[in-house]
Design a protein around this motif. Structure first.
Motif, PDB file in Angstrom:
ATOM      1  N   PHE A 146       0.903  -1.329   0.144  1.00 21.47           N
ATOM      2  CA  PHE A 146       0.017  -0.083  -0.033  1.00 21.47           C
ATOM      3  C   PHE A 146       1.105   0.993  -0.002  1.00 21.47           C
ATOM      4  CE2 PHE A 146      -2.922  -2.883   2.043  1.00 21.47           C
ATOM      5  CZ  PHE A 146      -3.797  -2.707   0.941  1.00 21.47           C
ATOM      6  N   ILE A 147       0.286   2.465  -0.818  1.00 24.14           N
ATOM      7  CA  ILE A 147       1.393   3.561  -0.945  1.00 24.14           C
ATOM      8  C   ILE A 147      -0.170   4.646  -0.886  1.00 24.14           C
ATOM      9  CG2 ILE A 147       1.379   3.185  -3.179  1.00 24.14           C
ATOM     10  CD1 ILE A 147       4.044   5.369  -2.841  1.00 24.14           C
ATOM     11  N   THR A 148       0.270   5.893  -0.251  1.00 30.63           N
ATOM     12  CA  THR A 148      -0.368   6.708   0.030  1.00 30.63           C
ATOM     13  C   THR A 148      -1.117   7.136  -1.665  1.00 30.63           C
ATOM     14  OG1 THR A 148       1.424   8.574   0.328  1.00 30.63           O
ATOM     15  CG2 THR A 148       0.569   7.659   2.299  1.00 30.63           C
ATOM     16  N   ASP A 149      -1.999   7.923  -1.368  1.00 26.01           N
ATOM     17  CA  ASP A 149      -2.227   8.585  -3.376  1.00 26.01           C
ATOM     18  C   ASP A 149      -1.594   9.361  -3.765  1.00 26.01           C
ATOM     19  OD1 ASP A 149      -3.963  10.124  -2.195  1.00 26.01           O
ATOM     20  OD2 ASP A 149      -6.042   8.972  -2.047  1.00 26.01           O
ATOM     21  N   MET A 150      -1.619  10.185  -4.585  1.00 20.25           N
ATOM     22  CA  MET A 150      -0.834  11.005  -4.447  1.00 20.25           C
ATOM     23  C   MET A 150      -1.109  13.072  -3.662  1.00 20.25           C
ATOM     24  SD  MET A 150       0.263  13.337  -8.106  1.00 20.25           S
ATOM     25  CE  MET A 150       1.167  11.150  -9.200  1.00 20.25           C
ATOM     26  N   GLU A 151      -2.862  12.794  -3.664  1.00 22.76           N
ATOM     27  CA  GLU A 151      -3.288  13.583  -2.910  1.00 22.76           C
ATOM     28  C   GLU A 151      -2.558  13.790  -1.757  1.00 22.76           C
ATOM     29  OE1 GLU A 151      -5.035  13.817  -6.757  1.00 22.76           O
ATOM     30  OE2 GLU A 151      -4.748  12.208  -5.429  1.00 22.76           O
ATOM     31  N   LYS A 152      -3.263  12.431  -0.900  1.00 20.68           N
ATOM     32  CA  LYS A 152      -2.900  12.261   0.224  1.00 20.68           C
ATOM     33  C   LYS A 152      -1.260  12.243   0.323  1.00 20.68           C
ATOM     34  CE  LYS A 152      -3.560  10.983   4.474  1.00 20.68           C
ATOM     35  NZ  LYS A 152      -2.421  10.256   5.448  1.00 20.68           N
ATOM     36  N   THR A 153      -0.092  12.190  -0.460  1.00 18.60           N
ATOM     37  CA  THR A 153       1.605  12.470   0.111  1.00 18.60           C
ATOM     38  C   THR A 153       1.640  13.564  -0.110  1.00 18.60           C
ATOM     39  OG1 THR A 153       1.717  10.257  -1.788  1.00 18.60           O
ATOM     40  CG2 THR A 153       3.067  12.561  -0.962  1.00 18.60           C
ATOM     41  N   ILE A 154       1.330  15.005  -0.622  1.00 21.51           N
ATOM     42  CA  ILE A 154       0.993  16.481  -0.434  1.00 21.51           C
ATOM     43  C   ILE A 154       1.305  16.671   0.859  1.00 21.51           C
ATOM     44  CG2 ILE A 154       0.610  18.499  -1.379  1.00 21.51           C
ATOM     45  CD1 ILE A 154       2.423  16.788  -3.032  1.00 21.51           C
TER      46      ILE A 154
END
Length: 265
Positions: A146-154
């Motif tokens: 699992f990886i954070t989506d781009m929006e959650k990463t920002i």
């Protein structure tokens, strides 16, 4: 008396090794193998395979095949669950930073001691359960992490910029990604974090950098700003201009912020 192990492999050991190879999992646990009920003395067989160099122990009860290239993201997220690749590691995955690091940042709602495995350092960042969301599944062969989506990463990088590689890397990530971001999702993610300061940071930076498509984000942000002044960059000096509009202590000049974004060009 010390037990001496030969390089030969018994029939049982060979059967277990072939089973592990054919199963396809890059990382496996003693508990998982026992659940199949195919091998007697499973713990002893695994210990023998480890001592003969056929499998490598990554931590107690968890192993990988020694003859296979292993994805560090997969290893890291199997060391603690629930968890997701996040912060600088997610920035790197999405091509939002040029920094190369041998540290894999993993977000989890549980506590886990940092580890080093096969020359890769794994740093576990424990967050409140309400902040663990916005993750997606990424497949590696027949396995996944699992990886954070781009929006959650920002959002995460402006929540805890020290794990983004610093405030500059967070700004750079925002600037590079701003056209690709789902602005509605970004707003809902930011609101769900329950950190008013990160909303202030994103609102101010989107305005000063003139990022397209952030008009609704800024309008929404203006409705929820708390009156207390907080730092734009928590990793720099606490001295700076008090900006009433965003209730921020802006501890970087506009030219410095532009320079942070320009490093992405």
């Amino acid at each position: 008396m010390r037990r001496v192990y030969t390089q030969g492999i018994s029939v049982e050991e060979k059967n277990l090794f072939n089973f592990l190879s054919e199963k396809g999992n890059i990382i496996f646990s003693t508990k998982e193998i026992k659940a199949f009920r195919l091998f007697k003395n499973c713990t002893t067989l695994l210990m023998n395979l480890k001592r003969k160099g056929l499998i490598t122990q990554v931590e107690r009860g968890k192993y990988i095949l020694s003859n296979r290239d292993v994805d560090s993201f997969l290893i890291g997220t199997r060391l603690i669950e629930p968890s997701a690749i996040a912060y600088s590691s997610a920035l790197n995955y999405y091509g939002l930073t040029e920094q190369i690091s041998n540290i894999v940042h993993i977000q989890t709602s549980k506590r886990k001691q940092n580890k080093e495995i096969l020359n890769v350092r794994y740093q576990f960042i424990t967050i409140s359960p309400h902040k663990f969301f916005g993750i997606r599944k990424e497949w590696v062969g027949r396995d996944f992490y699992f990886i954070t989506d781009m929006e959650k990463t920002i959002v995460d990088c402006f929540d805890l910029p020290e794990y983004a590689g610093g405030f500059t890397e967070a700004v750079k990530g925002l600037f590079i990604s701003h056209e690709r971001l789902d602005k509605g999702k970004l707003w809902h993610h930011a609101l769900k974090m329950e950190n008013n300061t990160l909303i202030k940071r994103l609102g101010y930076l989107s305005e000063i950098l003139e990022l397209k498509g952030f008009e609704d984000f800024r309008a929404n942000a203006a409705q929820v700003l708390l009156p207390k002044y907080t730092l734009l960059d928590p990793l720099s000096s606490a001295e700076g201009k008090h900006l009433k509009k965003w209730r921020l202590i802006v501890n970087h000049t506009e030219s410095e912020i532009y320079a942070m974004a320009r490093t992405a060009l």
